[in-house]
Design a protein around this motif. Structure first.
Motif, mmCIF file in Angstrom:
data_model
loop_
_atom_site.group_PDB
_atom_site.id
_atom_site.type_symbol
_atom_site.label_atom_id
_atom_site.label_comp_id
_atom_site.label_asym_id
_atom_site.label_seq_id
_atom_site.Cartn_x
_atom_site.Cartn_y
_atom_site.Cartn_z
ATOM 1 N N PRO A 199 30.115 45.291 45.310
ATOM 2 C CA PRO A 199 30.053 43.844 45.207
ATOM 3 C C PRO A 199 29.109 43.068 43.865
ATOM 4 O O PRO A 199 28.435 43.206 44.018
ATOM 5 N N ARG A 200 30.315 41.837 44.244
ATOM 6 C CA ARG A 200 29.678 40.795 43.372
ATOM 7 C C ARG A 200 30.295 41.103 41.811
ATOM 8 O O ARG A 200 29.836 40.494 40.551
ATOM 9 N N GLN A 201 30.859 42.614 41.219
ATOM 10 C CA GLN A 201 31.713 42.213 40.036
ATOM 11 C C GLN A 201 33.079 41.917 40.023
ATOM 12 O O GLN A 201 33.986 41.981 41.432
ATOM 13 N N GLN A 202 32.976 41.734 38.968
ATOM 14 C CA GLN A 202 34.167 40.575 38.643
ATOM 15 C C GLN A 202 35.581 41.861 38.538
ATOM 16 O O GLN A 202 35.452 42.766 37.742
ATOM 17 N N ILE A 203 36.729 41.518 38.798
ATOM 18 C CA ILE A 203 37.616 42.586 38.841
ATOM 19 C C ILE A 203 39.169 42.047 38.192
ATOM 20 O O ILE A 203 39.258 40.394 38.803
ATOM 21 N N THR A 204 40.466 42.250 38.190
ATOM 22 C CA THR A 204 41.398 42.280 38.051
ATOM 23 C C THR A 204 42.395 42.716 38.691
ATOM 24 O O THR A 204 42.164 43.887 39.003
ATOM 25 N N VAL A 205 43.386 41.791 39.228
ATOM 26 C CA VAL A 205 43.535 42.878 40.772
ATOM 27 C C VAL A 205 45.119 42.817 39.908
ATOM 28 O O VAL A 205 45.485 41.257 39.789
ATOM 29 N N VAL A 206 46.139 44.085 40.105
ATOM 30 C CA VAL A 206 47.104 43.853 39.706
ATOM 31 C C VAL A 206 47.954 44.130 41.016
ATOM 32 O O VAL A 206 47.993 45.108 41.269
ATOM 33 N N ILE A 207 48.596 43.428 41.337
ATOM 34 C CA ILE A 207 49.603 43.709 42.140
ATOM 35 C C ILE A 207 51.148 43.737 42.233
ATOM 36 O O ILE A 207 51.874 42.972 41.865
ATOM 37 N N GLU A 208 51.543 45.120 41.959
ATOM 38 C CA GLU A 208 53.170 45.485 41.137
ATOM 39 C C GLU A 208 54.203 44.091 42.213
ATOM 40 O O GLU A 208 54.818 44.042 41.324
ATOM 41 N N ARG A 209 53.961 43.930 43.335
ATOM 42 C CA ARG A 209 55.070 43.624 43.583
ATOM 43 C C ARG A 209 54.712 41.944 43.365
ATOM 44 O O ARG A 209 55.600 41.219 43.805
ATOM 45 N N PHE A 210 53.911 41.235 43.133
ATOM 46 C CA PHE A 210 53.427 39.956 42.676
ATOM 47 C C PHE A 210 53.348 39.382 41.422
ATOM 48 O O PHE A 210 53.551 39.308 41.010
ATOM 49 N N GLY A 211 51.483 39.929 40.767
ATOM 50 C CA GLY A 211 51.265 39.686 39.785
ATOM 51 C C GLY A 211 49.920 40.147 39.591
ATOM 52 O O GLY A 211 49.379 40.934 40.601
ATOM 53 N N MET A 212 49.445 39.727 38.448
ATOM 54 C CA MET A 212 48.005 39.674 38.218
ATOM 55 C C MET A 212 47.192 38.336 38.742
ATOM 56 O O MET A 212 47.256 37.665 38.514
ATOM 57 N N LEU A 213 45.808 38.773 39.097
ATOM 58 C CA LEU A 213 45.138 37.589 40.188
ATOM 59 C C LEU A 213 43.616 38.100 39.714
ATOM 60 O O LEU A 213 43.141 39.569 39.662
ATOM 61 N N ARG A 214 42.762 37.323 38.889
ATOM 62 C CA ARG A 214 41.279 37.540 38.537
ATOM 63 C C ARG A 214 40.235 37.604 39.755
ATOM 64 O O ARG A 214 41.018 36.879 41.728
ATOM 65 N N ALA A 215 39.718 38.595 40.537
ATOM 66 C CA ALA A 215 38.489 38.760 41.862
ATOM 67 C C ALA A 215 37.379 38.689 41.551
ATOM 68 O O ALA A 215 37.545 39.353 40.860
ATOM 69 N N GLU A 216 37.089 38.581 42.925
ATOM 70 C CA GLU A 216 35.392 38.823 42.706
ATOM 71 C C GLU A 216 35.048 39.917 44.333
ATOM 72 O O GLU A 216 36.130 39.421 45.287
ATOM 73 N N VAL A 217 34.840 41.395 44.099
ATOM 74 C CA VAL A 217 33.923 42.582 45.056
ATOM 75 C C VAL A 217 33.538 41.455 45.730
ATOM 76 O O VAL A 217 32.371 41.489 45.939
ATOM 77 N N ILE A 218 33.783 41.247 47.049
ATOM 78 C CA ILE A 218 33.162 40.548 48.167
ATOM 79 C C ILE A 218 32.137 41.856 48.716
ATOM 80 O O ILE A 218 31.233 41.940 49.229
ATOM 81 N N TRP A 219 32.778 42.714 49.606
ATOM 82 C CA TRP A 219 32.375 43.972 50.506
ATOM 83 C C TRP A 219 32.707 45.494 50.404
ATOM 84 O O TRP A 219 34.111 45.226 49.340
ATOM 85 N N ARG A 220 32.167 46.191 50.308
ATOM 86 C CA ARG A 220 32.631 47.513 49.991
ATOM 87 C C ARG A 220 32.253 48.228 51.238
ATOM 88 O O ARG A 220 31.346 48.390 51.514
ATOM 89 N N VAL A 221 33.513 49.320 51.783
ATOM 90 C CA VAL A 221 32.787 50.371 52.677
ATOM 91 C C VAL A 221 32.995 51.665 51.930
ATOM 92 O O VAL A 221 34.207 51.878 52.048
#
Length: 115
Positions: A66-88
């Motif tokens: 949580p709180r880590q900044q990442i980039t999510v690359v969804i092959e079907r759509f594209g790339m977006l910056r994101a922040e991890v909010i929760w983790r299980v």
């Protein structure tokens, strides 16, 4: 991401149950799409379990927190910056909030997601 002497966040503080359904601003679309996350320590394969204009739930085995900044690359759509909010950790799931401008999110997803 955590420095010497720091601790990993408590799992109890990072479960999705802490974010009630009524706090969601966007409807989610279920799916199972190939993706990857890019972090400061490398790129890792993952799967998108659901996605909305606000964020996504991902199945990961990468060491992200949580709180880590990442980039999510969804092959079907594209790339977006994101922040991890929760983790299980025991289910290998994370929830992320997209941090790009709404215009960029709309450009990536087009009409593929509900409002």
């Amino acid at each position: 991401m955590y420095g010497k002497g720091s601790e990993e966040p408590s799992e109890a503080e990072t479960t999705p149950e802490d974010a009630p359904e009524n706090r969601r601003k966007h409807r989610r679309k279920a799916g199972l799409w190939s993706a990857r996350i890019e972090t400061g320590t490398g790129a890792f394969s993952c799967a998108v379990l659901n996605v909305s204009r606000g964020g996504a739930m991902l199945l990961v085995s990468a060491p992200v927190f949580p709180r880590q900044q990442i980039t999510v690359v969804i092959e079907r759509f594209g790339m977006l910056r994101a922040e991890v909010i929760w983790r299980v950790k025991e289910k290998n799931k994370i929830g992320v909030r997209f941090t790009d401008a709404p215009e960029q999110i709309a450009l990536v997803f087009g009409n593929a997601l509900p409002e």
